[in-house]
Design a protein around this motif. Structure first.
Motif, PDB file in Angstrom:
ATOM      1  N   SER A 560       0.858  -1.190   0.000  1.00 16.25           N
ATOM      2  CA  SER A 560       0.000   0.000   0.000  1.00 16.25           C
ATOM      3  C   SER A 560       0.890   1.233   0.000  1.00 16.25           C
ATOM      4  O   SER A 560       1.940   1.261   0.647  1.00 16.25           O
ATOM      5  CB  SER A 560      -0.922   0.006   1.224  1.00 16.25           C
ATOM      6  OG  SER A 560      -0.166   0.022   2.424  1.00 16.25           O
ATOM      7  N   ALA A 561       0.467   2.229  -0.748  1.00 12.51           N
ATOM      8  CA  ALA A 561       1.174   3.507  -0.812  1.00 12.51           C
ATOM      9  C   ALA A 561       0.203   4.608  -0.445  1.00 12.51           C
ATOM     10  O   ALA A 561      -1.006   4.508  -0.696  1.00 12.51           O
ATOM     11  CB  ALA A 561       1.748   3.749  -2.201  1.00 12.51           C
ATOM     12  N   SER A 562       0.728   5.660   0.142  1.00  8.39           N
ATOM     13  CA  SER A 562      -0.120   6.724   0.671  1.00  8.39           C
ATOM     14  C   SER A 562       0.409   8.081   0.244  1.00  8.39           C
ATOM     15  O   SER A 562       1.545   8.221  -0.240  1.00  8.39           O
ATOM     16  CB  SER A 562      -0.198   6.631   2.197  1.00  8.39           C
ATOM     17  OG  SER A 562      -0.870   7.739   2.744  1.00  8.39           O
ATOM     18  N   GLU A 563      -0.452   9.077   0.431  1.00 10.11           N
ATOM     19  CA  GLU A 563      -0.049  10.456   0.169  1.00 10.11           C
ATOM     20  C   GLU A 563       0.969  10.959   1.180  1.00 10.11           C
ATOM     21  O   GLU A 563       1.527  12.044   1.007  1.00 10.11           O
ATOM     22  CB  GLU A 563      -1.277  11.365   0.180  1.00 10.11           C
ATOM     23  CG  GLU A 563      -2.279  11.079  -0.924  1.00 10.11           C
ATOM     24  CD  GLU A 563      -1.732  11.403  -2.300  1.00 10.11           C
ATOM     25  OE1 GLU A 563      -0.807  12.233  -2.384  1.00 10.11           O
ATOM     26  OE2 GLU A 563      -2.224  10.835  -3.293  1.00 10.11           O
ATOM     27  N   ASP A 564       1.245  10.213   2.238  1.00  8.61           N
ATOM     28  CA  ASP A 564       2.264  10.616   3.209  1.00  8.61           C
ATOM     29  C   ASP A 564       3.673  10.226   2.771  1.00  8.61           C
ATOM     30  O   ASP A 564       4.597  10.237   3.587  1.00  8.61           O
ATOM     31  CB  ASP A 564       1.958  10.014   4.578  1.00  8.61           C
ATOM     32  CG  ASP A 564       1.937   8.489   4.546  1.00  8.61           C
ATOM     33  OD1 ASP A 564       2.190   7.907   3.466  1.00  8.61           O
ATOM     34  OD2 ASP A 564       1.643   7.878   5.588  1.00  8.61           O
ATOM     35  N   GLN A 565       3.835   9.856   1.494  1.00 13.94           N
ATOM     36  CA  GLN A 565       5.122   9.505   0.891  1.00 13.94           C
ATOM     37  C   GLN A 565       5.734   8.264   1.525  1.00 13.94           C
ATOM     38  O   GLN A 565       6.956   8.144   1.638  1.00 13.94           O
ATOM     39  CB  GLN A 565       6.104  10.679   0.975  1.00 13.94           C
ATOM     40  CG  GLN A 565       5.626  11.943   0.295  1.00 13.94           C
ATOM     41  CD  GLN A 565       6.652  13.057   0.346  1.00 13.94           C
ATOM     42  OE1 GLN A 565       7.839  12.810   0.506  1.00 13.94           O
ATOM     43  NE2 GLN A 565       6.199  14.301   0.208  1.00 13.94           N
TER      44      GLN A 565
END
Length: 821
Positions: A560-565
């Motif tokens: 999973s990847a997030s906008e929090d880098q």
């Protein structure tokens, strides 16, 4: 076709004849067929010119008392019929009979089929040449082509009628356009309207065309707009796409890097350097006939669109301009007597076009012969020539090169290597056990003595062998995807994934189709069963919305990847991440991330680069030092875009070995990376009118096999510009889908495992399912409560999962007794 003056054989447009007229023939309907062309002559007469035999003298026909305002040939060639109209008469002519009478020296006459109908602006025969539609004022007269008889009078338009044509497959159905900016579909038997469009433009509609094979209806306006509708079984019309001649020509000129001063309109530079620009009225829409096997396979759904400044060949499926012949400008033909057309008619015979044209401002008419190039990309499409001798394919045809980055391997270094030691030294050879097993069989002294001797077993019943779990798994792997069923269209389940109604930003099924991942806007990841039954497993740890989720090929890991880098890799069933890659590794947010090359690499896009990582995943942890990760990753190489633009979306195939990685840039380009070579192999500029926010490939499924060429198809989506289907082999858009609504949200799309359907989200609280071979949608999946952001097909069964802006999941399956024809 570079515009330089050369011999007659070298020129693309050759003027056969040009002559002055008595009156101005602007917007006068002209016509030509494969053998003859017809023009007004001296106002009240007609002149028929033979195209097949130029040495034959023109045939002059007389009979009208007023100026001829419309001419039309019949659809059949034996006999070849011609109809002409003026304010006094509408006359039908048998062309072969007229030639025979002229050779005999007799008086050539036609049959009057209409009298005093008013100023006629358009004529059209039905497919059987038994009926003629006559447009005069705001009325449409249906006449018998054999005798003077009015079969029907159609009233309903609020302005003058500009054009009307019969449907090729039904002579009782007619479509008409008008100055009231609408078109209407008529039932001639009942003299009633079957369908009426809305007001399409701010300018009048000038032309209309109906295709027989695909049942498409195309209309054009005086400001250069072209509307493409599909005709349903009940003769209702559904908008498929809308074109603008000005925009598509500007796009092609930017791709070709033509002269910066050239404009898309009919422009002329005045003495003070001011460029005067006019619009491109759609004067006529004409049939394109593929003249070679190359053009038939690639450009079968094309039409010629005639405008006042040139002739354009437009692909309806992809909404792109394939070829343009400009009467003035590039390419420039100094010998043409007409540079601005007032009206024109086009017919195509093999690789030649014959065009009858009148001048916009002068009383002059001409006949041109236009020679077509061997391939349609000879003038406008230069993309295939950008990389000569190089053929890209998703399925590789040769192993990786020795210097390929894909040959990289991960070597783990032990921080505490064992010290060399020998006998008699500290850390030397220790005492070893005598036996080599962890358990030793007892000697039997502690067991009670045996009191019963051996007795053989008799009457043994043979038990039926039950299938083991391994057999069940093999059966599941061998189960074939039911590609004969129709696309999912019936809603089976609708549930709320988030109690706070946060958006579902990403969805993905596992490779075996048993589980599905959902990334939410509240920074959590949910793991559901494929049936959405039961409570989901919740994975938390991100600080911002989850932008991407991805399963591994083995279905044992997901990330999973997030906008929090940050990027987190999880083991299926473990609530703690196995590997965390924080913002110290990336300077910009991670736009897309996935497993790659059969789980050997991690592939992610951040900023203007695509990063290739090797990773070692170890889910075990020390109970005392739980903060220490035994998993680690190493950067193999980074690949930057040519122009340095930021990557907005990325896609690659992980189900088999593939060297190709696709990416979309903020500069509206598509860049194709070849990781075997380690560079950008191809760049497609101006892919959309805006930067594409989503790209996906036809990846197939382990349950359904496809042809090798099918894996070269991929989809891109852009806000306000719909979806485009691309072929990697030709680097061309092969079809465009605009039936859904996508104006502000980043709606995604997906291929079905069989490769026959495409699903996409939409902002009208629906999901749309398209047949990949048609630009019109098959199903409109309703009953959603908000914008559908994401869609995903189950790779094992024909199911479609949708995720909405208000955090709900919808599961769709094929309707009852639904099957493909």
């Amino acid at each position: 076709m570079d515009g330089r003056k050369g011999t007659e054989e070298d020129r693309a447009i050759r003027e056969i004849f040009s002559m002055a007229c008595d009156t101005l023939l602007t917007y006068t309907q002209l016509d030509c067929c494969s053998s003859h062309s017809a023009l007004p002559w001296q106002g009240k007469n007609l002149m028929i010119h033979s195209i097949t035999d130029p040495s034959q003298k023109p045939l002059h026909l007389t009979g009208h008392h007023g100026n001829v305002s419309a001419i039309s040939f019949g659809k059949n060639r034996d006999p070849l019929m011609l109809c002409s109209a003026s304010e006094d008469y509408v006359i039908a002519w048998d062309v072969a009979r007229c030639y025979r009478k002229a050779r005999e020296g007799a008086i050539v006459s036609g049959t009057v089929i209409g009298t005093l109908l008013g100023k006629v602006v358009h004529l059209s025969f039905c497919s059987l040449d038994k009926k003629v539609s006559v447009c005069a004022g705001s009325k449409i007269y249906i006449l018998n082509s054999k005798k003077e008889e009015v079969l029907a009078v159609l009233k309903g338009h609020l302005g003058p009628v500009t054009a009307s044509v019969f449907f090729p497959w039904d002579t009782n159905i007619l479509v008409s356009t008008s100055d009231d900016r609408t078109f209407k579909v008529w039932d001639l038997a009942k003299e009633e309207i079957l369908y009426q469009s809305a007001v399409l433009s701010g300018c009048p509609l000038l032309s209309v065309y109906v295709t027989e094979d695909s049942k498409q209806l195309i209309t054009g306006s005086s400001d250069g707009q072209v509307w493409h509708h599909t005709v349903l079984d009940d003769y209702k019309c559904r908008l498929v796409t809308k074109l603008d001649l000005h925009n598509i020509e500007q796009k092609q000129r930017r791709i070709q890097e033509s002269q910066a001063q050239q404009t898309a309109g009919i422009s002329a530079t005045t003495g003070d350097g001011v460029i005067v620009e006019t619009v491109k009225p759609v004067l006529g829409i004409f049939t394109f006939k593929p003249y070679s096997r190359h053009t038939e396979e690639r450009d079968g759904g094309c039409l010629w669109i005639g405008s006042s400044d040139g002739l354009y060949l437009v692909n309806l499926a992809s909404s792109e301009l394939l070829m343009a012949f400009h009467f003035k400008g590039f390419p420039y033909y100094p010998d043409l007597s007409i540079t601005l057309a007032g009206s024109l008619a086009v017919t195509q015979t093999d690789c030649n076009i014959h065009c009858v044209v009148t001048s916009l401002f002068e009383p002059r008419m001409a006949l041109w012969d236009i020679r077509l190039p061997g391939q349609l990309d000879g003038l406008c499409s230069q993309l295939e020539k950008a990389f000569p001798g190089q053929e890209l394919s998703v399925v590789p045809s040769f192993p990786p090169m020795p210097t390929s980055p894909l040959n990289a391997e991960l070597t783990r270094r032990d921080p505490n290597p064992p010290k060399k030691a020998g006998p008699g030294k500290p850390g030397g050879v220790k005492d070893q056990s005598v036996v080599f097993h962890t358990q030793v069989k007892s000697s039997g002294y502690a067991v009670c003595s045996q009191r019963k001797m051996f007795t053989p077993k008799t009457n043994i019943q043979k038990k039926t062998q039950r299938p083991t779990k391994t057999t069940k798994k093999i059966d599941g792997l061998l189960r074939e995807y039911p590609s004969g069923l129709a696309a999912p269209s019936a809603q089976h389940t609708l549930l709320s994934a988030s109690p706070t109604h946060t958006p579902v930003f990403c969805l993905q099924y596992s490779g075996n189709g048993k589980q599905v991942l959902c990334g939410l806007g509240d920074s959590s990841v949910l793991l559901y069963k494929c049936s959405l039954s039961g409570s989901p497993s919740v994975y938390t740890g991100h600080n911002k919305a989850v932008s991407s989720v991805c399963w591994s090929h083995s279905c044992g890991w997901f990330l999973s990847a997030s906008e929090d880098q940050s990027l987190r890799i999880w083991a299926a069933g473990s609530k703690e991440p196995t590997l965390i890659m924080g913002r110290d590794r990336f300077s910009k947010p991670v736009r897309s991330v996935q497993f790659y090359y059969l789980d050997k690499f991690l592939l992610l896009a951040s900023g203007s680069s695509v990063h290739l990582f090797l990773s070692h995943l170890d889910p075990t942890r020390d109970d005392i030092k739980r903060y220490e990760q035994k998993s680690f990753s190493r950067l193999v190489r980074s690949f930057s875009t040519k122009s340095g633009t930021d990557i907005t979306a990325m896609s690659a195939i992980n189900d088999f070995f593939s060297y190709i990685v696709l990416s979309c840039g903020a500069d509206r380009s598509i860049q194709v990376f070849d990781l075997n070579v380690g560079c950008v192999a191809m760049e497609i500029p101006e892919s959309h009118s805006r930067a594409a926010h989503h790209i996906t490939q036809n990846k197939g499924s382990m349950y359904c096999s496809q042809s090798q060429d099918s894996y070269n198809l991929f989809l891109t989506s852009a806000i306000t510009d719909g979806m485009k289907l691309w072929d990697l082999r030709t680097s061309r858009c092969v079809r465009k889908y605009e039936g859904h609504v996508n104006r502000c949200h980043q709606c995604t799309a997906a291929f079905s495992p069989c490769g026959r359907f495409i699903a996409t989200g939409s902002e009208d609280n629906c999901a749309y399912v398209y047949d990949i071979r048609s630009s019109s949608y098959l199903y409109k999946l309703q009953r959603h409560t908000d914008t559908v952001l994401n869609v995903s097909f189950n790779p094992a069964t024909p199911e479609l999962l949708t995720g909405t802006l208000d955090g709900k999941l919808g599961l769709f399956r094929p309707g009852e007794r639904a099957s493909l024809p």
